[in-house]
Design a protein around this motif. Sequence first.
Motif, short mmCIF file in Angstrom:
data_model
loop_
_atom_site.label_atom_id
_atom_site.label_comp_id
_atom_site.label_asym_id
_atom_site.label_seq_id
_atom_site.Cartn_x
_atom_site.Cartn_y
_atom_site.Cartn_z
N ALA A 1 0.83 -1.21 0.00
CA ALA A 1 0.00 0.00 0.00
C ALA A 1 0.86 1.26 0.00
O ALA A 1 0.43 2.32 -0.46
N TYR A 2 2.09 1.14 0.52
CA TYR A 2 3.02 2.27 0.51
C TYR A 2 3.87 2.28 -0.77
O TYR A 2 4.56 3.25 -1.04
N GLU A 3 3.86 1.14 -1.49
CA GLU A 3 4.73 0.95 -2.65
C GLU A 3 6.19 1.20 -2.27
O GLU A 3 6.98 1.74 -3.05
N HIS A 4 6.54 0.77 -1.05
CA HIS A 4 7.88 1.05 -0.55
C HIS A 4 8.16 0.19 0.67
O HIS A 4 7.46 0.31 1.69
N ALA A 5 9.13 -0.70 0.57
CA ALA A 5 9.58 -1.46 1.74
C ALA A 5 10.63 -0.64 2.49
O ALA A 5 11.47 0.02 1.87
N PHE A 6 10.60 -0.69 3.81
CA PHE A 6 11.50 0.12 4.61
C PHE A 6 12.92 -0.45 4.62
O PHE A 6 13.11 -1.67 4.53
N ASP A 7 13.90 0.43 4.77
CA ASP A 7 15.26 -0.01 5.06
C ASP A 7 15.47 0.06 6.58
O ASP A 7 14.55 0.38 7.34
N ASP A 8 16.69 -0.26 7.03
CA ASP A 8 16.96 -0.30 8.48
C ASP A 8 16.65 1.04 9.15
O ASP A 8 16.02 1.09 10.21
N LYS A 9 17.10 2.11 8.54
CA LYS A 9 16.92 3.44 9.13
C LYS A 9 15.43 3.78 9.25
O LYS A 9 14.97 4.26 10.29
N VAL B 1 -17.60 4.40 3.94
CA VAL B 1 -16.81 5.47 3.33
C VAL B 1 -17.44 6.83 3.66
O VAL B 1 -18.61 7.07 3.39
N ALA B 2 -16.61 7.70 4.26
CA ALA B 2 -17.09 9.02 4.66
C ALA B 2 -16.42 10.14 3.87
O ALA B 2 -16.81 11.30 4.00
N GLY B 3 -15.40 9.79 3.08
CA GLY B 3 -14.71 10.82 2.32
C GLY B 3 -13.55 10.24 1.54
O GLY B 3 -13.29 9.03 1.56
N LYS B 4 -12.84 11.12 0.86
CA LYS B 4 -11.67 10.73 0.08
C LYS B 4 -10.54 11.71 0.36
O LYS B 4 -10.76 12.85 0.79
N CYS B 5 -9.32 11.27 0.10
CA CYS B 5 -8.17 12.16 0.22
C CYS B 5 -7.03 11.59 -0.61
O CYS B 5 -7.11 10.46 -1.10
N VAL B 6 -5.99 12.38 -0.77
CA VAL B 6 -4.80 11.93 -1.48
C VAL B 6 -3.61 12.07 -0.53
O VAL B 6 -3.41 13.12 0.09
N LYS B 7 -2.87 10.99 -0.36
CA LYS B 7 -1.69 10.97 0.50
C LYS B 7 -0.43 10.94 -0.36
O LYS B 7 -0.41 10.29 -1.42
N ASN B 8 0.60 11.60 0.10
CA ASN B 8 1.89 11.60 -0.59
C ASN B 8 2.87 10.74 0.20
O ASN B 8 3.34 11.14 1.26
N TYR B 9 3.12 9.53 -0.30
CA TYR B 9 4.09 8.63 0.32
C TYR B 9 5.30 8.51 -0.60
O TYR B 9 5.18 8.06 -1.74
N TYR B 10 6.45 8.93 -0.10
CA TYR B 10 7.70 8.76 -0.83
C TYR B 10 7.60 9.33 -2.25
O TYR B 10 7.92 8.67 -3.24
N ASN B 11 7.07 10.57 -2.30
CA ASN B 11 6.96 11.34 -3.54
C ASN B 11 6.00 10.71 -4.55
O ASN B 11 6.13 10.92 -5.76
#
Length: 386
Positions: A247-255, A361-371
């Motif tokens: 869902a984030y389209e991004h696996a975390f690194d150690d940091k 569903v009560a609404g919609k939004c757009v989130k910015n994850y890792y650009n």
Amino acid sequence: MVLLDDERISNIAVGENQEELASLKGIHKDILVDESRSQIMNQSDFFCHARRSVAEMLKEAAGYLPPGYQILIKEAYRPLSQQKKSFETAYRDYKKMYPARSDEEIYKMTCQFVAPVKVAGHPTGGAIDLTLLKDGEEQDMGTVYNAVPLEPENRTYLYSDYISEEARRNRKILIDIMEKAGFANYPTEWWHWSYGDCYWAFLNQCDAIFTPIEAILKTDRLYLREIRREDYEALCRMLKDEEVMYAYEHAFDDKEAREWLELQLNRYENDGFGLWAVVLEETGEVIGQCGLTMQDLNGEQVLEVGYLLAKDFWHKGYATEAAIACKKYAFDILGAKEVYSIIRDNNIASQNVAKRNKMTVAGKCVKNYYNKYMPHLAFSVQRETE
């Protein structure tokens, strides 16, 4: 006699062994739990839970009982917040009973009865309060459970000289079975025994192996507790897994994983809640995270139920079970009027969890994850609709 206000106890080194809690209900035919809780202040669902090794040792102790005798558990795990409240209550009571004594004297007296938070055994899951039954009846132990140690007799002291012969015999049975199993007694309370905490470590001249656990809530199969730094490897199994983090389209690194862990610790400190470790009670394994966080929804701060489980535990109903419990916690404990789950518009599995949590569903939004800009649906449920 060394009491818990002694600096040698507070100076004990502690190394958390990451052992989880286990229920003491039904673990042995001769171990019963006083579910009335009529003699304790503890209202936690975990009052009869202890570390897994403590449960095993308790079963060993039960094996040493004479015929007809049973162990009755009064209290085991106690939340840190409750420990603090118990200490403050006892301190005030002693202050009223002995108004001429100094604050330092009152503090020392209180430590005979209730452990200071820093060295308390109950919040570690390593301490248990118990008594003996014979043929289903509580036995004479010299005082009632949780009695106040009054001078000069101090009948609550394990080796008090001011108790009857019958009580002395019963205490000897208790001492024999608990010491054989490896428990240590706190000498001012005949009922209090522990393993792995600071007092046990002091008596055994070793490091303590249990630190406090902040257990939050439990369900039929799970319990949720605050994440600890020792959970880093368990968290990495989720946060570094691309499939889990899709869902984030991004696996975390150690940091990033360490920053995520520290974020939760900061949330506990600042908000009083955050994402909690989800523990499978049957095995003691950390299988995910679920909890409550404040999130931005189109410029408004809302309380969100969030969940993330390790891949091996998908499709078993665990996320729904944990999410429902967190929603209930938000309404019943935090007094929230509405809670949300803000979910990627293509994350059907998480959306189904929200729906099973009676959210719509009560609404919609757009989130910015890792650009990356990602559309989300805001599911919510209000308290009055429950």
